[in-house]
Scaffold this motif. Structure first.
Motif, PDB file in Angstrom:
ATOM      1  N   ASN A 178      -7.345   4.964  -5.599  1.00 42.05           N
ATOM      2  CA  ASN A 178      -8.341   5.949  -5.190  1.00 42.05           C
ATOM      3  C   ASN A 178      -7.689   7.323  -5.211  1.00 42.05           C
ATOM      4  OD1 ASN A 178     -10.787   4.392  -4.346  1.00 42.05           O
ATOM      5  ND2 ASN A 178      -9.231   3.378  -3.097  1.00 42.05           N
ATOM      6  N   ALA A 232     -12.326   2.869 -15.440  1.00 43.12           N
ATOM      7  CA  ALA A 232     -12.248   3.396 -14.084  1.00 43.12           C
ATOM      8  C   ALA A 232     -13.522   4.183 -13.821  1.00 43.12           C
ATOM      9  CB  ALA A 232     -11.030   4.304 -13.938  1.00 43.12           C
ATOM     10  N   GLU A 237       0.853  -1.186   0.000  1.00 38.77           N
ATOM     11  CA  GLU A 237       0.000   0.000   0.000  1.00 38.77           C
ATOM     12  C   GLU A 237       0.881   1.225   0.000  1.00 38.77           C
ATOM     13  OE1 GLU A 237      -1.655   0.003   4.213  1.00 38.77           O
ATOM     14  OE2 GLU A 237      -3.141  -1.227   3.201  1.00 38.77           O
ATOM     15  N   TYR A 267      -2.964   3.800  -3.214  1.00 40.91           N
ATOM     16  CA  TYR A 267      -3.078   2.535  -3.925  1.00 40.91           C
ATOM     17  C   TYR A 267      -2.895   1.380  -2.950  1.00 40.91           C
ATOM     18  CZ  TYR A 267       1.992   1.978  -3.687  1.00 40.91           C
ATOM     19  OH  TYR A 267       3.276   1.839  -3.239  1.00 40.91           O
ATOM     20  N   THR A 268      -3.486   0.252  -3.315  1.00 41.06           N
ATOM     21  CA  THR A 268      -3.246  -1.016  -2.644  1.00 41.06           C
ATOM     22  C   THR A 268      -3.007  -2.038  -3.742  1.00 41.06           C
ATOM     23  OG1 THR A 268      -4.739  -0.436  -0.829  1.00 41.06           O
ATOM     24  CG2 THR A 268      -4.187  -2.772  -1.072  1.00 41.06           C
ATOM     25  N   LYS A 269      -1.929  -2.790  -3.637  1.00 44.36           N
ATOM     26  CA  LYS A 269      -1.625  -3.840  -4.608  1.00 44.36           C
ATOM     27  C   LYS A 269      -1.660  -5.168  -3.872  1.00 44.36           C
ATOM     28  CE  LYS A 269       1.841  -5.363  -7.956  1.00 44.36           C
ATOM     29  NZ  LYS A 269       2.237  -6.668  -7.403  1.00 44.36           N
ATOM     30  N   THR A 311      -9.613  -0.376 -10.544  1.00 41.19           N
ATOM     31  CA  THR A 311      -8.991  -1.658 -10.247  1.00 41.19           C
ATOM     32  C   THR A 311      -8.502  -2.226 -11.559  1.00 41.19           C
ATOM     33  OG1 THR A 311     -10.521  -2.055  -8.423  1.00 41.19           O
ATOM     34  CG2 THR A 311      -9.346  -3.968  -9.294  1.00 41.19           C
ATOM     35  N   TYR A 312      -7.237  -2.620 -11.629  1.00 40.68           N
ATOM     36  CA  TYR A 312      -6.717  -3.153 -12.878  1.00 40.68           C
ATOM     37  C   TYR A 312      -5.552  -4.112 -12.632  1.00 40.68           C
ATOM     38  CZ  TYR A 312      -3.343   0.755 -12.414  1.00 40.68           C
ATOM     39  OH  TYR A 312      -2.389   1.633 -11.965  1.00 40.68           O
ATOM     40  N   THR A 347     -11.644   6.186  -9.032  1.00 37.92           N
ATOM     41  CA  THR A 347     -11.284   4.908  -8.431  1.00 37.92           C
ATOM     42  C   THR A 347     -11.162   3.876  -9.542  1.00 37.92           C
ATOM     43  OG1 THR A 347     -11.819   3.278  -6.712  1.00 37.92           O
ATOM     44  CG2 THR A 347     -13.674   4.231  -7.926  1.00 37.92           C
ATOM     45  N   LEU A 375      -3.292  -7.399  -8.783  1.00 35.47           N
ATOM     46  CA  LEU A 375      -4.337  -6.376  -8.914  1.00 35.47           C
ATOM     47  C   LEU A 375      -3.971  -5.125  -8.131  1.00 35.47           C
ATOM     48  CD1 LEU A 375      -7.701  -8.333  -8.585  1.00 35.47           C
ATOM     49  CD2 LEU A 375      -6.730  -7.283 -10.632  1.00 35.47           C
ATOM     50  N   VAL A 376      -4.225  -3.976  -8.747  1.00 34.89           N
ATOM     51  CA  VAL A 376      -3.996  -2.686  -8.097  1.00 34.89           C
ATOM     52  C   VAL A 376      -5.335  -1.988  -7.928  1.00 34.89           C
ATOM     53  CG1 VAL A 376      -2.947  -0.409  -8.351  1.00 34.89           C
ATOM     54  CG2 VAL A 376      -1.684  -2.425  -9.017  1.00 34.89           C
ATOM     55  N   PHE A 377      -5.545  -1.407  -6.762  1.00 37.39           N
ATOM     56  CA  PHE A 377      -6.733  -0.617  -6.450  1.00 37.39           C
ATOM     57  C   PHE A 377      -6.272   0.818  -6.229  1.00 37.39           C
ATOM     58  CE2 PHE A 377      -7.120  -4.937  -5.019  1.00 37.39           C
ATOM     59  CZ  PHE A 377      -8.372  -5.330  -5.464  1.00 37.39           C
TER      60      PHE A 377
END
Length: 156
Positions: free
Chosen positions: A68, A99, A34, A58-60, A152-153, A150, A64-66
């Motif tokens: 915001n 997104a 993160e 970000y959180t990975k 996710t990819y 936001t 997957l990466v999220f």
């Protein structure tokens, strides 16, 4: 509740976290991260936009990466075209991914915006007009306007 199983987690000797006694390396959670990043807004055709404040996290988890992002625009200098948002520490794998984006305060336009994350990790942001996209969101940007995004990819 009665009959619920109790899950246990343990760290594999070869790295990663496994659950419920599973020791297979392929099933271990071995990549979690993160952090924050500094977003940059760039009009696609011409002009410039500065950001007065932003929160970009970000959180990975695995591949997957999220992402915001919340941005407040500080100033504009004749921006034209779609908006490019860059600065994410991760590039997308494969095709562009959608997104979710919302803009607030843009002159003559506030509401739904479309965004795609390209393989480079740059988000292209457009506005929705009569069910389609118009690549001129930057033309409507002004000081004090906000962008919420936001996504996710997948990543390599």
């Amino acid at each position: 509740y009665a009959g619920a199983s109790t899950e246990t987690a343990r760290i594999r000797s070869g790295g990663g976290i496994t659950f419920n006694g599973d020791t297979a390396a392929a099933n271990a959670l071995d990549d979690y991260e993160e952090g924050t990043f500094t977003p940059v807004l760039t009009p696609a055709t011409s002009g410039s936009i500065t950001i007065s404040s932003s929160t970009a996290k970000y959180t990975k988890i695995g591949n997957l990466v999220f992402i915001n992002v919340f941005i407040t625009i500080g100033s504009v200098s004749s921006p034209v075209g779609r908006l490019g948002l860059s600065g994410s520490p991760f590039s997308a794998t494969g095709q562009p991914y959608a997104a979710v984006c919302h803009v607030n305060g843009f002159s003559s336009f506030s509401g739904k915006a479309g965004a795609l994350v390209e393989a480079s990790g740059t988000f292209n942001i457009d506005r929705y007009v009569n069910g389609g996209l118009a690549a001129d969101l930057a033309n409507n940007a002004g000081a004090g306007d906000n962008i919420f995004l936001t996504a996710t990819y997948p990543v390599s």
